[in-house]
Motif scaffolding. Structure first.
Motif, PDB file in Angstrom:
ATOM      1  N   HIS A   1       0.840  -1.200   0.000  1.00  0.00           N
ATOM      2  CA  HIS A   1       0.000   0.000   0.000  1.00  0.00           C
ATOM      3  C   HIS A   1       0.877   1.253   0.000  1.00  0.00           C
ATOM      4  O   HIS A   1       0.614   2.215  -0.731  1.00  0.00           O
ATOM      5  N   GLY A   2       1.903   1.225   0.850  1.00  0.00           N
ATOM      6  CA  GLY A   2       2.796   2.381   0.954  1.00  0.00           C
ATOM      7  C   GLY A   2       3.475   2.683  -0.367  1.00  0.00           C
ATOM      8  O   GLY A   2       3.548   3.841  -0.793  1.00  0.00           O
ATOM      9  N   ARG A   3       3.950   1.657  -1.035  1.00  0.00           N
ATOM     10  CA  ARG A   3       4.615   1.848  -2.331  1.00  0.00           C
ATOM     11  C   ARG A   3       3.656   2.427  -3.357  1.00  0.00           C
ATOM     12  O   ARG A   3       4.039   3.281  -4.170  1.00  0.00           O
ATOM     13  N   ALA A   4       2.406   1.969  -3.332  1.00  0.00           N
ATOM     14  CA  ALA A   4       1.416   2.496  -4.281  1.00  0.00           C
ATOM     15  C   ALA A   4       1.106   3.959  -3.989  1.00  0.00           C
ATOM     16  O   ALA A   4       0.967   4.778  -4.909  1.00  0.00           O
ATOM     17  N   LEU A   5       1.015   4.317  -2.720  1.00  0.00           N
ATOM     18  CA  LEU A   5       0.715   5.703  -2.338  1.00  0.00           C
ATOM     19  C   LEU A   5       1.835   6.654  -2.760  1.00  0.00           C
ATOM     20  O   LEU A   5       1.571   7.813  -3.096  1.00  0.00           O
ATOM     21  N   ILE A   6       3.066   6.171  -2.745  1.00  0.00           N
ATOM     22  CA  ILE A   6       4.196   7.001  -3.172  1.00  0.00           C
ATOM     23  C   ILE A   6       4.012   7.457  -4.618  1.00  0.00           C
ATOM     24  O   ILE A   6       4.439   8.548  -5.003  1.00  0.00           O
ATOM     25  N   GLY A   7       3.348   6.633  -5.410  1.00  0.00           N
ATOM     26  CA  GLY A   7       3.183   6.938  -6.833  1.00  0.00           C
ATOM     27  C   GLY A   7       2.147   8.001  -7.152  1.00  0.00           C
ATOM     28  O   GLY A   7       1.997   8.405  -8.311  1.00  0.00           O
ATOM     29  N   ILE A   8       1.417   8.478  -6.152  1.00  0.00           N
ATOM     30  CA  ILE A   8       0.399   9.516  -6.402  1.00  0.00           C
ATOM     31  C   ILE A   8       1.091  10.827  -6.742  1.00  0.00           C
ATOM     32  O   ILE A   8       1.948  11.308  -6.010  1.00  0.00           O
ATOM     33  N   LYS A   9       0.709  11.440  -7.860  1.00  0.00           N
ATOM     34  CA  LYS A   9       1.353  12.675  -8.302  1.00  0.00           C
ATOM     35  C   LYS A   9       0.963  13.863  -7.433  1.00  0.00           C
ATOM     36  O   LYS A   9       1.790  14.715  -7.133  1.00  0.00           O
ATOM     37  N   ARG A  10      -0.289  13.930  -7.046  1.00  0.00           N
ATOM     38  CA  ARG A  10      -0.742  15.029  -6.178  1.00  0.00           C
ATOM     39  C   ARG A  10      -0.494  14.625  -4.726  1.00  0.00           C
ATOM     40  O   ARG A  10      -1.334  14.019  -4.075  1.00  0.00           O
ATOM     41  N   LYS A  11       0.663  14.981  -4.216  1.00  0.00           N
ATOM     42  CA  LYS A  11       1.096  14.505  -2.902  1.00  0.00           C
ATOM     43  C   LYS A  11       0.161  14.944  -1.772  1.00  0.00           C
ATOM     44  O   LYS A  11       0.069  14.268  -0.750  1.00  0.00           O
ATOM     45  N   ASN A  12      -0.530  16.054  -1.960  1.00  0.00           N
ATOM     46  CA  ASN A  12      -1.391  16.564  -0.888  1.00  0.00           C
ATOM     47  C   ASN A  12      -2.612  15.679  -0.633  1.00  0.00           C
ATOM     48  O   ASN A  12      -3.259  15.799   0.412  1.00  0.00           O
ATOM     49  N   ILE A  13      -2.947  14.799  -1.571  1.00  0.00           N
ATOM     50  CA  ILE A  13      -4.127  13.950  -1.377  1.00  0.00           C
ATOM     51  C   ILE A  13      -3.764  12.559  -0.850  1.00  0.00           C
ATOM     52  O   ILE A  13      -4.647  11.726  -0.661  1.00  0.00           O
ATOM     53  N   ILE A  14      -2.478  12.311  -0.603  1.00  0.00           N
ATOM     54  CA  ILE A  14      -2.070  10.991  -0.107  1.00  0.00           C
ATOM     55  C   ILE A  14      -2.810  10.610   1.177  1.00  0.00           C
ATOM     56  O   ILE A  14      -3.322   9.487   1.291  1.00  0.00           O
ATOM     57  N   PRO A  15      -2.919  11.508   2.185  1.00  0.00           N
ATOM     58  CA  PRO A  15      -3.656  11.133   3.404  1.00  0.00           C
ATOM     59  C   PRO A  15      -5.118  10.780   3.142  1.00  0.00           C
ATOM     60  O   PRO A  15      -5.675   9.876   3.775  1.00  0.00           O
ATOM     61  N   ILE A  16      -5.738  11.490   2.201  1.00  0.00           N
ATOM     62  CA  ILE A  16      -7.143  11.214   1.865  1.00  0.00           C
ATOM     63  C   ILE A  16      -7.278   9.824   1.255  1.00  0.00           C
ATOM     64  O   ILE A  16      -8.179   9.053   1.605  1.00  0.00           O
ATOM     65  N   VAL A  17      -6.379   9.504   0.342  1.00  0.00           N
ATOM     66  CA  VAL A  17      -6.416   8.192  -0.315  1.00  0.00           C
ATOM     67  C   VAL A  17      -6.112   7.092   0.700  1.00  0.00           C
ATOM     68  O   VAL A  17      -6.743   6.023   0.687  1.00  0.00           O
ATOM     69  N   ALA A  18      -5.174   7.340   1.598  1.00  0.00           N
ATOM     70  CA  ALA A  18      -4.832   6.338   2.623  1.00  0.00           C
ATOM     71  C   ALA A  18      -6.045   6.015   3.486  1.00  0.00           C
ATOM     72  O   ALA A  18      -6.305   4.848   3.811  1.00  0.00           O
ATOM     73  N   LYS A  19      -6.786   7.043   3.869  1.00  0.00           N
ATOM     74  CA  LYS A  19      -8.002   6.830   4.671  1.00  0.00           C
ATOM     75  C   LYS A  19      -9.026   6.026   3.882  1.00  0.00           C
ATOM     76  O   LYS A  19      -9.700   5.141   4.418  1.00  0.00           O
ATOM     77  N   LYS A  20      -9.123   6.309   2.595  1.00  0.00           N
ATOM     78  CA  LYS A  20     -10.051   5.589   1.722  1.00  0.00           C
ATOM     79  C   LYS A  20      -9.664   4.105   1.652  1.00  0.00           C
ATOM     80  O   LYS A  20     -10.529   3.223   1.686  1.00  0.00           O
ATOM     81  N   VAL A  21      -8.365   3.839   1.593  1.00  0.00           N
ATOM     82  CA  VAL A  21      -7.871   2.457   1.545  1.00  0.00           C
ATOM     83  C   VAL A  21      -8.310   1.694   2.787  1.00  0.00           C
ATOM     84  O   VAL A  21      -8.787   0.556   2.706  1.00  0.00           O
ATOM     85  N   ILE A  22      -8.143   2.335   3.947  1.00  0.00           N
ATOM     86  CA  ILE A  22      -8.499   1.682   5.210  1.00  0.00           C
ATOM     87  C   ILE A  22     -10.011   1.517   5.332  1.00  0.00           C
ATOM     88  O   ILE A  22     -10.503   0.443   5.691  1.00  0.00           O
ATOM     89  N   ASP A  23     -10.761   2.582   5.028  1.00  0.00           N
ATOM     90  CA  ASP A  23     -12.222   2.537   5.163  1.00  0.00           C
ATOM     91  C   ASP A  23     -12.850   1.501   4.238  1.00  0.00           C
ATOM     92  O   ASP A  23     -13.799   0.802   4.629  1.00  0.00           O
ATOM     93  N   GLN A  24     -12.324   1.407   3.026  1.00  0.00           N
ATOM     94  CA  GLN A  24     -12.907   0.490   2.037  1.00  0.00           C
ATOM     95  C   GLN A  24     -12.156  -0.839   1.968  1.00  0.00           C
ATOM     96  O   GLN A  24     -12.486  -1.682   1.129  1.00  0.00           O
ATOM     97  N   GLN A  25     -11.147  -0.994   2.838  1.00  0.00           N
ATOM     98  CA  GLN A  25     -10.370  -2.239   2.882  1.00  0.00           C
ATOM     99  C   GLN A  25      -9.865  -2.627   1.490  1.00  0.00           C
ATOM    100  O   GLN A  25      -9.970  -3.783   1.063  1.00  0.00           O
ATOM    101  N   MET A  26      -9.291  -1.664   0.797  1.00  0.00           N
ATOM    102  CA  MET A  26      -8.758  -1.899  -0.546  1.00  0.00           C
ATOM    103  C   MET A  26      -7.481  -2.740  -0.461  1.00  0.00           C
ATOM    104  O   MET A  26      -6.631  -2.491   0.394  1.00  0.00           O
ATOM    105  N   ASN A  27      -7.359  -3.721  -1.339  1.00  0.00           N
ATOM    106  CA  ASN A  27      -6.108  -4.461  -1.399  1.00  0.00           C
ATOM    107  C   ASN A  27      -5.117  -3.681  -2.268  1.00  0.00           C
ATOM    108  O   ASN A  27      -5.459  -2.647  -2.860  1.00  0.00           O
TER     109      ASN A  27
END
Length: 272
Positions: free
Chosen positions: A169-195
């Motif tokens: 998950h961490g490696r995938a998050l590093i690839g996000i171009k808009r770095k300011n949205i990383i925390p938002i996406v991380a929360k989405k991963v946890i809430d939706q239990q994304m693999n």
């Protein structure tokens, strides 16, 4: 009992050192100690004693742990006043290298702890990822993938530390171009239990949208961006140019009456 990277040699003298005079290793890469495992080790020490001495170095009137911090913590938890130890002379660099290598022999470091261990070793010993990988018997990409985790925001690193996000998950998050949205996406991963695979697809779609918008914007506003940069350099202050259809506006920042007067005079000079 934990395995130790540093062996007790035949010539070493084992002493009983008061627990109250021992301090943790200041270069200890491990931040998280499993309390349940410590409790089990503590009970074992109560019943059987410590089977292998810890390694210490003397600093003033106290000692610092070189190897065996789990045994020290478990002994302290068992309320045993002394612990068998071997005292050796190590400098700070040797302390950090030995503590790091000892922990890397174990398999329960978090990905972030492991990454920090690699970075500390490279910084302290002035070695490249290739040299470190060869020394540890790992691939360069393995080292690089761990170290890259340290570019994540601190809050996200803590999520990986706690096991809420995996290394993948961490490696995938590093690839996000808009770095300011990383925390938002991380929360989405946890809430939706994304693999990890789902997250990678989501990040790909996010980056595709960003690329499309950026490309469109760069073509449309190239001249305006250049004009704003030229004004910014000339006026010595922040300048933004906004346009909509056939009209727009220029915003120039000033911070005092004197600053405003300075900017007006510069504009007058430019007009002349």
């Amino acid at each position: 009992m934990e395995e130790t990277f540093i062996d007790v040699a035949d010539g070493d003298i084992v002493e009983n050192i008061a627990v109250r005079k021992i301090r943790p290793n200041p270069f200890q890469p491990r931040r998280i100690f499993n309390e349940e495992a410590l409790e089990e080790l503590s009970q074992s020490i109560k019943e059987h004693g410590i089977l292998q001495p810890i390694i210490l170095r003397k600093t003033g009137n106290f000692y610092e742990i070189v190897a065996g911090e789990r045994r020290f913590r478990a002994t302290k938890k068992a309320l045993i006043p002394e612990i068998p130890a071997v005292v050796r002379n190590y400098n700070d660099r040797e302390m950090m290298e030995l503590a790091t290598l000892e922990n890397l022999q174990r398999e329960d470091l978090t990905p972030i702890e492991e990454a920090e261990s690699y970075r500390k070793l490279m910084d302290a010993l002035n070695m490249t990822q290739e040299v470190l990988a060869e020394r540890l018997g790992k691939s360069r990409s393995y080292i690089a993938n761990h170290v890259r985790l340290l570019t994540l925001p601190e809050d996200i690193q803590k999520m990986v530390d706690r096991g809420e996000l995996s290394m993948g998950h961490g490696r995938a998050l590093i690839g996000i171009k808009r770095k300011n949205i990383i925390p938002i996406v991380a929360k989405k991963v946890i809430d939706q239990q994304m693999n990890v695979r789902q997250l990678e697809s989501y990040v790909h779609a996010l980056n595709k949208d960003v690329s499309r918008v950026t490309k469109k914007k760069s073509v449309k506003n190239l001249y305006l961006d250049e004009a704003a940069a030229e004004l910014r350099d000339y006026l010595g202050t922040s300048v933004s140019i906004k346009s909509s259809k056939n009209k727009g506006k220029i915003e120039i920042d000033f911070f005092s009456d004197e600053d405003l007067e300075r900017i007006i005079n510069l504009l007058k000079e430019r007009g002349e």
